[in-house]
Design a protein around this motif. Structure first.
Motif: not given
Length: 291
Positions: A50-60, A117-122
């Protein structure tokens, strides 16, 4: 005894998978010698993904959807170097999410729980990112009203657009979060039943008497309806079950089966691989169609 159980677990094939009660993603497996699954070992992996998706999502969210608190931050998030880093993080996040999925399957033996679990992470990571950026944006300019009409009227991309997209991910996360506890409980019950039957249930040698292709697949795994015949106190019995397997591991009629049952009426069937299982030789017969 433990070494023997570990060896059996190492060579245990999860496919074909049978269930007398569930079908599709709710079908559950418990590897021999493994305990009933727990959620606690998955939480660090879930939070990391989830933290990785948060970092990735900051750009878009910041550069494309108007949630950058200041023009300087918007320029930074839209810089080619930042975008390149975000792309790299995207692949890392996808890999981490795949790790969450595989570990959830290993814990609970069920693709439905793993998918949640995967959906919740994203969704959880993207919601957290959107929420932080939206709060930061609103507090950086308290005089600016929050108006959804700005999505249609503003000449630039307003933060309201990012808020709406974030709300969509929030809904996705909420649905996954609400479904997850019940799905975990269901998987644990099924695993507990299998474990109890292996330890305390009555075991019978059965024969696969019917294999009917359901003309459907879960991912690329074909789904079947099967019947297993066995003898109890001299009387023939037949139990129906759903089967999910790979195209190269479709057992043929006549294959030897193991039937476990108890006085509660709970029944579990497995392929008796110790007898040298025979599979459908034409591996293309049940292969999932392309596209």
């Amino acid at each position: 005894m433990r070494d023997a159980a570990d060896g059996q677990q190492e060579h245990f094939e999860t496919l074909p998978l049978f269930s007398t009660t569930d079908k599709g993603g709710r079908m559950t497996v418990l590897r021999p010698g493994r305990p009933v699954g727990r959620a606690a070992p998955l939480l660090p992996w879930l939070l990391a993904a989830a933290a990785l998706w948060a970092l990735t999502g900051s750009v878009p969210f910041g550069a494309l959807l108007g949630l950058a608190p200041t023009p300087a931050i918007s320029m930074f998030l839209g810089h080619p170097v930042t975008v390149g880093v975000a792309v790299v993080l995207l692949f890392v996040a996808i890999s981490a999410t795949g790790g969450v999925y595989s570990r959830a399957v290993d814990q609970f033996g069920q693709t439905r729980v793993a998918g949640l679990f995967a959906s919740l992470a994203v969704s959880g990571g993207l919601v957290a990112d959107a929420g932080v950026l939206l709060l930061w944006t609103l507090t950086s300019d308290p005089s600016r009203p929050f108006d959804l009409d700005a999505i249609a009227t503003s000449p630039t991309i307003p933060p309201e657009l990012g808020a709406v997209v974030g709300a969509g991910f929030a809904l996705w996360a909420a649905i996954a979060l609400l479904r997850l506890p019940g799905s975990i409980a269901h998987a644990r019950r099924r695993q507990a039943d299998i474990d109890r039957l292996r330890l305390e249930g009555s075991s019978f040698t059965g024969t696969l008497t019917a294999v009917s292709f359901a003309n459907s697949w879960l991912f690329d795994l074909p789904i079947f309806n099967v019947e297993v015949g066995f003898i109890v106190d001299g009387a023939p019995r037949v139990v129906s079950a759903h089967m999910r397997t790979s195209a190269d591991r479709v057992p043929v009629v006549g294959s030897r089966m193991l039937v476990l049952t108890d006085d509660r009426g709970t029944t579990h069937v497995e392929l008796d691989s110790s007898n040298g299982a025979t599979f459908e030789p034409d591996v293309r017969k049940y292969a999932a169609p392309d596209g």
